[in-house]
Design a protein around this motif. Structure first.
Motif, PDB file in Angstrom:
ATOM      1  N   GLN A   1       0.843  -1.193   0.000  1.00 46.55           N
ATOM      2  CA  GLN A   1       0.000   0.000   0.000  1.00 46.55           C
ATOM      3  C   GLN A   1       0.881   1.247   0.000  1.00 46.55           C
ATOM      4  O   GLN A   1       1.819   1.336   0.804  1.00 46.55           O
ATOM      5  CB  GLN A   1      -0.883   0.032   1.240  1.00 46.55           C
ATOM      6  N   PRO A   2       0.597   2.207  -0.875  1.00 44.66           N
ATOM      7  CA  PRO A   2       1.351   3.462  -0.843  1.00 44.66           C
ATOM      8  C   PRO A   2       1.187   4.133   0.517  1.00 44.66           C
ATOM      9  O   PRO A   2       0.170   3.969   1.187  1.00 44.66           O
ATOM     10  CB  PRO A   2       0.715   4.313  -1.935  1.00 44.66           C
ATOM     11  N   ASP A   3       2.200   4.858   0.906  1.00 46.82           N
ATOM     12  CA  ASP A   3       2.225   5.503   2.212  1.00 46.82           C
ATOM     13  C   ASP A   3       2.610   6.960   2.016  1.00 46.82           C
ATOM     14  O   ASP A   3       3.233   7.317   1.018  1.00 46.82           O
ATOM     15  CB  ASP A   3       3.265   4.782   3.079  1.00 46.82           C
ATOM     16  N   ALA A   4       2.260   7.800   2.953  1.00 43.00           N
ATOM     17  CA  ALA A   4       2.547   9.235   2.832  1.00 43.00           C
ATOM     18  C   ALA A   4       4.008   9.575   3.106  1.00 43.00           C
ATOM     19  O   ALA A   4       4.438  10.684   2.827  1.00 43.00           O
ATOM     20  CB  ALA A   4       1.655  10.022   3.786  1.00 43.00           C
ATOM     21  N   HIS A   5       4.787   8.640   3.628  1.00 45.30           N
ATOM     22  CA  HIS A   5       6.201   8.909   3.891  1.00 45.30           C
ATOM     23  C   HIS A   5       6.942   9.243   2.598  1.00 45.30           C
ATOM     24  O   HIS A   5       6.700   8.616   1.567  1.00 45.30           O
ATOM     25  CB  HIS A   5       6.876   7.682   4.509  1.00 45.30           C
TER      26      HIS A   5
END
Length: 146
Positions: free
Chosen positions: A96-100
């Motif tokens: 899952q893409p993450d905001a980091h």
């Protein structure tokens, strides 16, 4: 070995091609229609305010402001990088893409833009604290070796 005349890579490529095609040249009027009755992200109420809604684009902006925001959103969509292959591969890998992010350097012509930005995707079971630790540790390694 499969009897089929295509590979998993072929499936991923075609999915990415179709995903990209679905976002090409968005309808300008459709952008505005999707903005109507949609909350402005930065103005959402705190999570503890159960059931409360934030203000919507069409409630907060006058017609000229709405048109200007609509044009800027349309331009952002048209200028978006093609990450279709990346997105399909992340999903296929269960990530899952993450905001980091890690940002390095500045564009000499525009100090607000990074020269390099790394985005992250993690397994859904990875706790937030472990994600934070990984990104911080990687940042230190990268910066130490530049």
């Amino acid at each position: 070995m499969s009897n089929l005349p295509y590979t998993d890579d072929d499936l991923r490529y075609e999915a990415a091609r179709q995903l990209f095609g679905s976002q090409e040249d968005p309808d300008f009027m459709g952008v505005g229609e999707q903005m109507q009755d949609t909350e402005i992200q930065s103005m959402l109420p705190p999570a503890e305010a159960d059931g409360a809604e934030g203000p919507h684009w069409d409630e907060v902006l006058d017609e000229d402001q709405f048109d200007e925001a609509q044009q800027k959103i349309h331009d952002l969509i048209n200028g978006a990088a093609d990450v279709s292959q990346w997105a399909v591969n992340l999903g296929a890998d269960g990530l899952q893409p993450d905001a980091h992010t890690i940002q390095l350097g500045e564009d000499p012509g525009d100090g607000d833009r990074p020269r390099v930005r790394m985005h992250f995707a993690f397994h859904p079971d990875m706790p937030d604290a472990d994600r934070d630790h990984f990104v911080m540790a990687l940042s230190k390694v990268v910066l130490r070796n530049l």
